[in-house]
Motif scaffolding. Sequence first.
Motif, PDB file in Angstrom:
ATOM      1  N   ASP A   1       0.855  -1.175   0.000  1.00  0.00           N
ATOM      2  CA  ASP A   1       0.000   0.000   0.000  1.00  0.00           C
ATOM      3  C   ASP A   1       0.902   1.238   0.000  1.00  0.00           C
ATOM      4  N   LYS A   2       0.308   2.413   0.103  1.00  0.00           N
ATOM      5  CA  LYS A   2       1.042   3.666  -0.078  1.00  0.00           C
ATOM      6  C   LYS A   2       2.223   3.823   0.883  1.00  0.00           C
ATOM      7  N   ASP A   3       2.054   3.402   2.123  1.00  0.00           N
ATOM      8  CA  ASP A   3       3.091   3.646   3.129  1.00  0.00           C
ATOM      9  C   ASP A   3       3.966   2.430   3.447  1.00  0.00           C
ATOM     10  N   SER A   4       3.732   1.317   2.795  1.00  0.00           N
ATOM     11  CA  SER A   4       4.438   0.078   3.149  1.00  0.00           C
ATOM     12  C   SER A   4       5.951   0.222   3.117  1.00  0.00           C
ATOM     13  N   ILE A   5       6.465   0.698   2.014  1.00  0.00           N
ATOM     14  CA  ILE A   5       7.920   0.778   1.855  1.00  0.00           C
ATOM     15  C   ILE A   5       8.500   1.928   2.674  1.00  0.00           C
ATOM     16  N   TYR A   6       7.801   3.061   2.692  1.00  0.00           N
ATOM     17  CA  TYR A   6       8.264   4.216   3.467  1.00  0.00           C
ATOM     18  C   TYR A   6       8.449   3.858   4.936  1.00  0.00           C
ATOM     19  N   GLU A   7       7.498   3.132   5.502  1.00  0.00           N
ATOM     20  CA  GLU A   7       7.568   2.773   6.918  1.00  0.00           C
ATOM     21  C   GLU A   7       8.767   1.869   7.211  1.00  0.00           C
ATOM     22  N   LEU A   8       9.157   1.054   6.254  1.00  0.00           N
ATOM     23  CA  LEU A   8      10.335   0.204   6.441  1.00  0.00           C
ATOM     24  C   LEU A   8      11.616   1.027   6.370  1.00  0.00           C
ATOM     25  N   LEU A   9      11.672   1.901   5.391  1.00  0.00           N
ATOM     26  CA  LEU A   9      12.890   2.680   5.180  1.00  0.00           C
ATOM     27  C   LEU A   9      13.180   3.635   6.328  1.00  0.00           C
ATOM     28  N   LYS A  10      12.138   4.189   6.924  1.00  0.00           N
ATOM     29  CA  LYS A  10      12.367   5.235   7.937  1.00  0.00           C
ATOM     30  C   LYS A  10      12.960   4.687   9.233  1.00  0.00           C
ATOM     31  N   VAL A  11      12.886   3.381   9.466  1.00  0.00           N
ATOM     32  CA  VAL A  11      13.463   2.834  10.698  1.00  0.00           C
ATOM     33  C   VAL A  11      14.899   2.347  10.507  1.00  0.00           C
ATOM     34  N   LEU A  12      15.355   2.284   9.259  1.00  0.00           N
ATOM     35  CA  LEU A  12      16.754   1.911   9.020  1.00  0.00           C
ATOM     36  C   LEU A  12      17.645   3.028   9.546  1.00  0.00           C
ATOM     37  N   ASP A  13      18.624   2.669  10.340  1.00  0.00           N
ATOM     38  CA  ASP A  13      19.451   3.687  11.001  1.00  0.00           C
ATOM     39  C   ASP A  13      20.865   3.144  11.178  1.00  0.00           C
ATOM     40  N   ASP A  14      21.799   3.673  10.403  1.00  0.00           N
ATOM     41  CA  ASP A  14      23.184   3.204  10.479  1.00  0.00           C
ATOM     42  C   ASP A  14      23.801   3.458  11.848  1.00  0.00           C
TER      43      ASP A  14
ATOM     44  N   TYR B   1      15.505 -12.467  12.876  1.00  0.00           N
ATOM     45  CA  TYR B   1      15.401 -12.290  11.426  1.00  0.00           C
ATOM     46  C   TYR B   1      13.946 -12.082  11.038  1.00  0.00           C
ATOM     47  N   VAL B   2      13.737 -11.548   9.839  1.00  0.00           N
ATOM     48  CA  VAL B   2      12.395 -11.388   9.295  1.00  0.00           C
ATOM     49  C   VAL B   2      12.282 -12.229   8.025  1.00  0.00           C
ATOM     50  N   SER B   3      11.068 -12.435   7.591  1.00  0.00           N
ATOM     51  CA  SER B   3      10.824 -13.266   6.419  1.00  0.00           C
ATOM     52  C   SER B   3      11.512 -12.708   5.179  1.00  0.00           C
ATOM     53  N   GLY B   4      12.033 -13.616   4.374  1.00  0.00           N
ATOM     54  CA  GLY B   4      12.676 -13.220   3.130  1.00  0.00           C
ATOM     55  C   GLY B   4      11.701 -12.813   2.051  1.00  0.00           C
ATOM     56  N   CYS B   5      10.398 -12.947   2.317  1.00  0.00           N
ATOM     57  CA  CYS B   5       9.416 -12.588   1.285  1.00  0.00           C
ATOM     58  C   CYS B   5       9.406 -11.094   1.026  1.00  0.00           C
ATOM     59  N   CYS B   6       9.809 -10.297   2.045  1.00  0.00           N
ATOM     60  CA  CYS B   6       9.853  -8.843   1.874  1.00  0.00           C
ATOM     61  C   CYS B   6      10.626  -8.219   3.027  1.00  0.00           C
ATOM     62  N   PHE B   7      11.686  -7.495   2.718  1.00  0.00           N
ATOM     63  CA  PHE B   7      12.411  -6.760   3.760  1.00  0.00           C
ATOM     64  C   PHE B   7      13.246  -5.657   3.122  1.00  0.00           C
ATOM     65  N   ALA B   8      13.510  -4.624   3.908  1.00  0.00           N
ATOM     66  CA  ALA B   8      14.360  -3.517   3.474  1.00  0.00           C
ATOM     67  C   ALA B   8      15.706  -3.638   4.157  1.00  0.00           C
ATOM     68  N   ILE B   9      16.746  -3.211   3.470  1.00  0.00           N
ATOM     69  CA  ILE B   9      18.095  -3.272   4.029  1.00  0.00           C
ATOM     70  C   ILE B   9      18.857  -2.027   3.612  1.00  0.00           C
TER      71      ILE B   9
END
Length: 307
Positions: free
Chosen positions: A99-112, A177-185
């Motif tokens: 949906d509209k926010d699916s990918i955005y919500e994953l990306l915003k928590v990535l923190d080096d 770990y999270v499912s390999g069906c969908c994840f951001a890195i």
Amino acid sequence: MTGIIVLNYQTWDISFRCVQNIIKTQQDLIYHIYLVDNASPNPIPIKFLDFLNKNEDIITFLKSYKNSGYAAGNNIGILQALKDGCDNLLITNNDILFDKDSIYELLKVLDDKKKIGIAGPKVVNNKGEVQISRCSMKTEIKEVFQIFTVAKKIFRKKWDEYYCLNQNADEPSFVYYVSGCCFAISRTCALEVTPLDEGTVLYDEELILGIRMESRGYKTYYNPKSIVVHQHGGTTKQMQPFMHQCICQSELYYCSKYLKAKKWQLRLLYYYRRGLYWIRSRRNYNFRRYWTKFERETYEFYKSIIM
């Protein structure tokens, strides 16, 4: 820019739907799609090829001429996305809808800075029911026998703990770990933990990725604000007998290389998988027809890892 890797094998219509869904829902995201065909025997439909050509500014079509498994196919897209300078990557099955926010919500928590290298969504089916998509612990040989065999009926409490079923699916959390069906890195993390181990045919890639993440000090985060629909079975339903072969070989590979399992443990796992397949072949013609190939190839693989 986010590089979105979509792996296709035979199911062009499902990949077409996935790509169209991304374009429709991610208009606020700067991204590039890397569609990787994993040596499909059936050619790409003309209408899909025309669609790719018309959208070549946001889609790169990559083709492997040999199918060496899930990890190998995704590695083609991962390496190209990193080469193109993508800041983050999203690896997704072609039977995932966003949906509209699916990918955005994953990306915003990535923190080096906080070493959060991977983020996974809440995965639901077409009915909105939450699916298993995260794990709380490293999968040692004990867990392999307790969780991945019929013994799970005895170790039900362990099963719930392993798959985080004793936790609220709407609460964010750190996981193994999270499912390999969908994840951001993140790019930083991807440069350290990829390419994926191509020793697995299909399955167990997440287990290995979890080990790599832990060894390099990275964290994996489950973010339920990101919700994706997994339309299970795009490719696997069409190839159930082969999938069982993949499970057997990938499990043996993981236990041998990453857990240093003893020979008797590998033997027990091999004959357990062989027995399960034989039972299914008594009831299912497709399994029965594939039996000779399953027995030959899994036994040859088993012999190769215990040498």
